[in-house]
Write a protein that holds these residues in place. Structure first.
Motif, PDB file in Angstrom:
ATOM      1  N   ASN A 189      47.747  50.555  45.275  1.00  0.00           N
ATOM      2  CA  ASN A 189      46.580  51.479  45.061  1.00  0.00           C
ATOM      3  C   ASN A 189      46.087  52.070  46.297  1.00  0.00           C
ATOM      4  OD1 ASN A 189      45.506  51.509  42.329  1.00  0.00           O
ATOM      5  ND2 ASN A 189      45.388  49.103  42.587  1.00  0.00           N
ATOM      6  N   VAL A 190      46.560  51.583  47.126  1.00  0.00           N
ATOM      7  CA  VAL A 190      45.868  52.200  48.745  1.00  0.00           C
ATOM      8  C   VAL A 190      47.426  51.536  50.235  1.00  0.00           C
ATOM      9  CG1 VAL A 190      43.424  52.161  48.503  1.00  0.00           C
ATOM     10  CG2 VAL A 190      44.566  50.106  49.566  1.00  0.00           C
ATOM     11  N   VAL A 191      47.171  52.095  50.771  1.00  0.00           N
ATOM     12  CA  VAL A 191      48.193  52.016  51.785  1.00  0.00           C
ATOM     13  C   VAL A 191      47.218  50.998  53.078  1.00  0.00           C
ATOM     14  CG1 VAL A 191      49.766  52.734  53.655  1.00  0.00           C
ATOM     15  CG2 VAL A 191      49.887  53.966  51.147  1.00  0.00           C
ATOM     16  N   LEU A 192      47.471  50.064  53.434  1.00  0.00           N
ATOM     17  CA  LEU A 192      46.448  49.326  54.023  1.00  0.00           C
ATOM     18  C   LEU A 192      47.362  49.176  55.275  1.00  0.00           C
ATOM     19  CD1 LEU A 192      46.835  46.924  51.388  1.00  0.00           C
ATOM     20  CD2 LEU A 192      44.312  47.306  52.790  1.00  0.00           C
ATOM     21  N   GLY A 193      47.361  48.109  56.438  1.00  0.00           N
ATOM     22  CA  GLY A 193      47.401  47.714  57.732  1.00  0.00           C
ATOM     23  C   GLY A 193      47.528  46.772  57.704  1.00  0.00           C
ATOM     24  N   PRO A 194      47.795  45.802  58.157  1.00  0.00           N
ATOM     25  CA  PRO A 194      47.517  44.531  58.758  1.00  0.00           C
ATOM     26  C   PRO A 194      46.482  43.623  57.982  1.00  0.00           C
ATOM     27  CG  PRO A 194      48.545  45.162  60.139  1.00  0.00           C
ATOM     28  CD  PRO A 194      48.081  45.880  59.938  1.00  0.00           C
ATOM     29  N   TRP A 195      45.703  43.442  56.718  1.00  0.00           N
ATOM     30  CA  TRP A 195      45.270  42.652  56.053  1.00  0.00           C
ATOM     31  C   TRP A 195      45.083  41.359  55.576  1.00  0.00           C
ATOM     32  CZ3 TRP A 195      44.988  41.144  50.545  1.00  0.00           C
ATOM     33  CH2 TRP A 195      46.016  41.531  49.674  1.00  0.00           C
ATOM     34  N   ILE A 196      43.902  40.678  55.301  1.00  0.00           N
ATOM     35  CA  ILE A 196      43.838  39.420  55.079  1.00  0.00           C
ATOM     36  C   ILE A 196      43.655  38.839  53.769  1.00  0.00           C
ATOM     37  CG2 ILE A 196      42.952  37.171  56.502  1.00  0.00           C
ATOM     38  CD1 ILE A 196      43.108  38.673  58.792  1.00  0.00           C
ATOM     39  N   HIS A 197      43.721  37.891  52.745  1.00  0.00           N
ATOM     40  CA  HIS A 197      42.831  37.190  51.985  1.00  0.00           C
ATOM     41  C   HIS A 197      42.270  36.536  52.442  1.00  0.00           C
ATOM     42  CE1 HIS A 197      43.847  34.894  48.015  1.00  0.00           C
ATOM     43  NE2 HIS A 197      42.560  35.178  47.906  1.00  0.00           N
ATOM     44  N   VAL A 198      40.933  36.310  52.461  1.00  0.00           N
ATOM     45  CA  VAL A 198      39.911  35.507  52.350  1.00  0.00           C
ATOM     46  C   VAL A 198      39.452  34.452  51.230  1.00  0.00           C
ATOM     47  CG1 VAL A 198      39.629  37.044  54.587  1.00  0.00           C
ATOM     48  CG2 VAL A 198      38.568  37.133  52.721  1.00  0.00           C
ATOM     49  N   GLY A 199      39.739  34.505  49.979  1.00  0.00           N
ATOM     50  CA  GLY A 199      39.195  33.517  48.979  1.00  0.00           C
ATOM     51  C   GLY A 199      39.018  34.143  48.397  1.00  0.00           C
ATOM     52  N   SER A 200      39.213  33.576  47.105  1.00  0.00           N
ATOM     53  CA  SER A 200      38.496  33.805  45.646  1.00  0.00           C
ATOM     54  C   SER A 200      38.299  32.342  44.798  1.00  0.00           C
ATOM     55  CB  SER A 200      40.516  33.699  44.631  1.00  0.00           C
ATOM     56  OG  SER A 200      41.141  34.524  45.412  1.00  0.00           O
ATOM     57  N   ALA A 201      37.412  33.195  44.255  1.00  0.00           N
ATOM     58  CA  ALA A 201      36.762  32.690  42.551  1.00  0.00           C
ATOM     59  C   ALA A 201      37.454  32.949  41.511  1.00  0.00           C
ATOM     60  CB  ALA A 201      35.725  32.687  42.506  1.00  0.00           C
ATOM     61  N   VAL A 202      38.168  31.599  40.801  1.00  0.00           N
ATOM     62  CA  VAL A 202      38.615  31.956  39.631  1.00  0.00           C
ATOM     63  C   VAL A 202      38.228  31.200  38.406  1.00  0.00           C
ATOM     64  CG1 VAL A 202      41.548  31.425  38.681  1.00  0.00           C
ATOM     65  CG2 VAL A 202      40.653  32.238  41.316  1.00  0.00           C
ATOM     66  N   ARG A 203      38.397  32.144  37.494  1.00  0.00           N
ATOM     67  CA  ARG A 203      38.021  30.744  35.902  1.00  0.00           C
ATOM     68  C   ARG A 203      38.978  31.699  34.682  1.00  0.00           C
ATOM     69  NH1 ARG A 203      36.353  28.669  32.248  1.00  0.00           N
ATOM     70  NH2 ARG A 203      34.319  27.965  31.234  1.00  0.00           N
ATOM     71  N   ASN A 204      39.788  30.283  34.913  1.00  0.00           N
ATOM     72  CA  ASN A 204      40.837  30.805  33.664  1.00  0.00           C
ATOM     73  C   ASN A 204      40.622  30.538  32.726  1.00  0.00           C
ATOM     74  OD1 ASN A 204      42.797  30.926  36.038  1.00  0.00           O
ATOM     75  ND2 ASN A 204      42.835  28.086  35.870  1.00  0.00           N
ATOM     76  N   LEU A 205      41.595  31.484  32.057  1.00  0.00           N
ATOM     77  CA  LEU A 205      40.809  32.009  30.062  1.00  0.00           C
ATOM     78  C   LEU A 205      41.919  31.687  29.638  1.00  0.00           C
ATOM     79  CD1 LEU A 205      39.427  35.654  31.149  1.00  0.00           C
ATOM     80  CD2 LEU A 205      38.250  33.653  30.564  1.00  0.00           C
ATOM     81  N   ALA A 206      42.892  31.365  29.930  1.00  0.00           N
ATOM     82  CA  ALA A 206      44.362  31.200  28.796  1.00  0.00           C
ATOM     83  C   ALA A 206      45.199  30.681  29.482  1.00  0.00           C
ATOM     84  CB  ALA A 206      44.782  32.396  27.895  1.00  0.00           C
ATOM     85  N   ALA A 207      46.397  29.764  29.730  1.00  0.00           N
ATOM     86  CA  ALA A 207      47.639  30.089  29.791  1.00  0.00           C
ATOM     87  C   ALA A 207      48.224  30.913  30.045  1.00  0.00           C
ATOM     88  CB  ALA A 207      48.235  28.640  29.581  1.00  0.00           C
ATOM     89  N   ALA A 208      49.321  31.910  30.768  1.00  0.00           N
ATOM     90  CA  ALA A 208      49.926  32.779  30.827  1.00  0.00           C
ATOM     91  C   ALA A 208      51.342  31.617  30.932  1.00  0.00           C
ATOM     92  CB  ALA A 208      49.694  33.413  32.153  1.00  0.00           C
ATOM     93  N   ARG A 209      51.980  32.451  29.643  1.00  0.00           N
ATOM     94  CA  ARG A 209      53.358  32.018  29.627  1.00  0.00           C
ATOM     95  C   ARG A 209      54.705  33.335  29.911  1.00  0.00           C
ATOM     96  NH1 ARG A 209      50.142  31.671  24.348  1.00  0.00           N
ATOM     97  NH2 ARG A 209      50.816  33.880  23.469  1.00  0.00           N
ATOM     98  N   VAL A 210      55.486  32.452  30.601  1.00  0.00           N
ATOM     99  CA  VAL A 210      57.009  33.639  30.538  1.00  0.00           C
ATOM    100  C   VAL A 210      57.286  33.767  29.656  1.00  0.00           C
ATOM    101  CG1 VAL A 210      58.939  32.929  31.419  1.00  0.00           C
ATOM    102  CG2 VAL A 210      56.795  31.059  32.498  1.00  0.00           C
ATOM    103  N   GLY A 211      57.970  35.230  30.043  1.00  0.00           N
ATOM    104  CA  GLY A 211      57.993  36.313  29.403  1.00  0.00           C
ATOM    105  C   GLY A 211      56.721  36.789  28.526  1.00  0.00           C
ATOM    106  N   GLU A 212      56.242  37.288  29.102  1.00  0.00           N
ATOM    107  CA  GLU A 212      55.323  37.663  28.853  1.00  0.00           C
ATOM    108  C   GLU A 212      55.226  39.193  30.292  1.00  0.00           C
ATOM    109  OE1 GLU A 212      51.241  35.777  25.823  1.00  0.00           O
ATOM    110  OE2 GLU A 212      51.504  35.438  28.569  1.00  0.00           O
ATOM    111  N   ARG A 213      54.012  40.193  29.887  1.00  0.00           N
ATOM    112  CA  ARG A 213      53.982  40.964  30.592  1.00  0.00           C
ATOM    113  C   ARG A 213      52.401  40.895  31.410  1.00  0.00           C
ATOM    114  NH1 ARG A 213      55.014  46.540  29.524  1.00  0.00           N
ATOM    115  NH2 ARG A 213      53.852  46.240  27.299  1.00  0.00           N
ATOM    116  N   LEU A 214      52.151  40.940  33.111  1.00  0.00           N
ATOM    117  CA  LEU A 214      50.731  40.621  33.076  1.00  0.00           C
ATOM    118  C   LEU A 214      50.478  41.989  33.708  1.00  0.00           C
ATOM    119  CD1 LEU A 214      51.153  37.073  34.606  1.00  0.00           C
ATOM    120  CD2 LEU A 214      50.685  38.049  32.170  1.00  0.00           C
ATOM    121  N   THR A 215      49.426  42.397  33.916  1.00  0.00           N
ATOM    122  CA  THR A 215      48.949  43.326  34.377  1.00  0.00           C
ATOM    123  C   THR A 215      46.955  42.808  34.524  1.00  0.00           C
ATOM    124  OG1 THR A 215      47.809  44.844  32.487  1.00  0.00           O
ATOM    125  CG2 THR A 215      49.847  45.127  33.294  1.00  0.00           C
ATOM    126  N   ALA A 216      46.522  43.605  36.020  1.00  0.00           N
ATOM    127  CA  ALA A 216      44.980  43.446  36.805  1.00  0.00           C
ATOM    128  C   ALA A 216      44.768  44.848  36.586  1.00  0.00           C
ATOM    129  CB  ALA A 216      45.556  43.455  38.049  1.00  0.00           C
TER     130      ALA A 216
END
Length: 261
Positions: A189-216
């Motif tokens: 969505n945007v043009v970035l220079g050097p950038w750094i992922h610093v952390g995530s908090a994740v709540r799984n809701l279902a297991a993603a299955r091979v063959g599916e299309r995923l979007t965010a």
């Protein structure tokens, strides 16, 4: 404490647009070399949770991971998991240096958010530069669909040196591959220079299955300066086949390091 999990780190993003994963640029920022992406560090840290709870963790587990020190390509990474209440306290080290800390748990299942209620915006044909305006709080962002074919899924498992046979046996997508979509929210969505992922908090809701299309589907929750860094926080819902909620993530990244500012 369970037996530590050891894995040889691999930089999957050496050729990416984000030059923090390039040796020359990373050294200018004071690092010893190119950084292994945080999403892959998270992938290594997930191994003890899946070993402890199996498929159930992919379906409704939770995890939080904060990255404190770089992991470099070829490092032997050691993931330690200690019982902490009803969950696991996670520590990831290289050569004794703590690189990431976090926790994982298996809370009861919850009713997933309805994907249809989360706004989605197609990535623009021409991305604007990242800025306080293009990443303003409230901005809605989205990713193009990613089809996780058997070849794509197998390639990722090999790249993160995953040793658990569960994914291949049951046709499931690795949680690191799911979290990668949160990075793509920014990249697409945007043009970035050097950038750094610093952390995530994740709540799984279902297991993603091979063959599916995923979007965010994402919304910018905060864009602020901390210690000279410009930091963005995203609330992200990862969706399978445009209808099944797979994971809800609070994703944090330094989009403009103070060295650039």
């Amino acid at each position: 404490m369970a037996q530590p999990y050891e894995v040889r780190a691999h930089n999957l993003s050496a050729q990416s647009e984000n030059k923090i994963h390039d040796d020359t640029v990373a050294r200018r920022f004071g690092f010893s070399g190119a950084l292994v992406p945080g999403v892959e560090v998270y992938a290594y840290a997930c191994h003890p949770a899946v070993a402890r709870w199996g498929r159930a963790w992919l379906e409704h587990g939770s995890a939080e991971c904060r990255f404190q020190s770089p992991v470099y390509d070829g490092d032997l990474v050691r993931v330690e998991a200690a019982e902490a209440g009803e969950g696991l306290a996670l520590t990831l080290r290289r050569d004794g240096t703590v690189c990431a800390t976090g926790q994982a748990a298996l809370p009861p299942p919850v009713t997933p958010p309805e994907a249809a209620r989360w706004e989605w915006r197609a990535p623009p044909a021409e991305r604007p530069p990242a800025s306080e305006d293009t990443l303003a709080p409230g901005t809605v962002l989205g990713t193009a669909p990613l089809e996780v074919t058997p070849a794509v899924a197998a390639g990722y498992l090999a790249a993160v040196r995953e040793q658990d046979p569960l994914y291949a046996r049951e046709g499931l997508v690795h949680p690191g591959q799911v979290l990668r979509l949160c990075n793509q929210v920014l990249v697409q969505n945007v043009v970035l220079g050097p950038w750094i992922h610093v952390g995530s908090a994740v709540r799984n809701l279902a297991a993603a299955r091979v063959g599916e299309r995923l979007t965010a589907r994402a919304r910018v929750m905060e864009n602020a300066e901390r210690k000279g860094h410009a930091i963005v926080e995203l609330e992200v819902l990862v969706v399978a086949e445009e209808e099944r909620s797979v994971a809800q993530v609070r994703h944090t990244a330094i989009w403009r390091p103070r060295q650039v500012a």
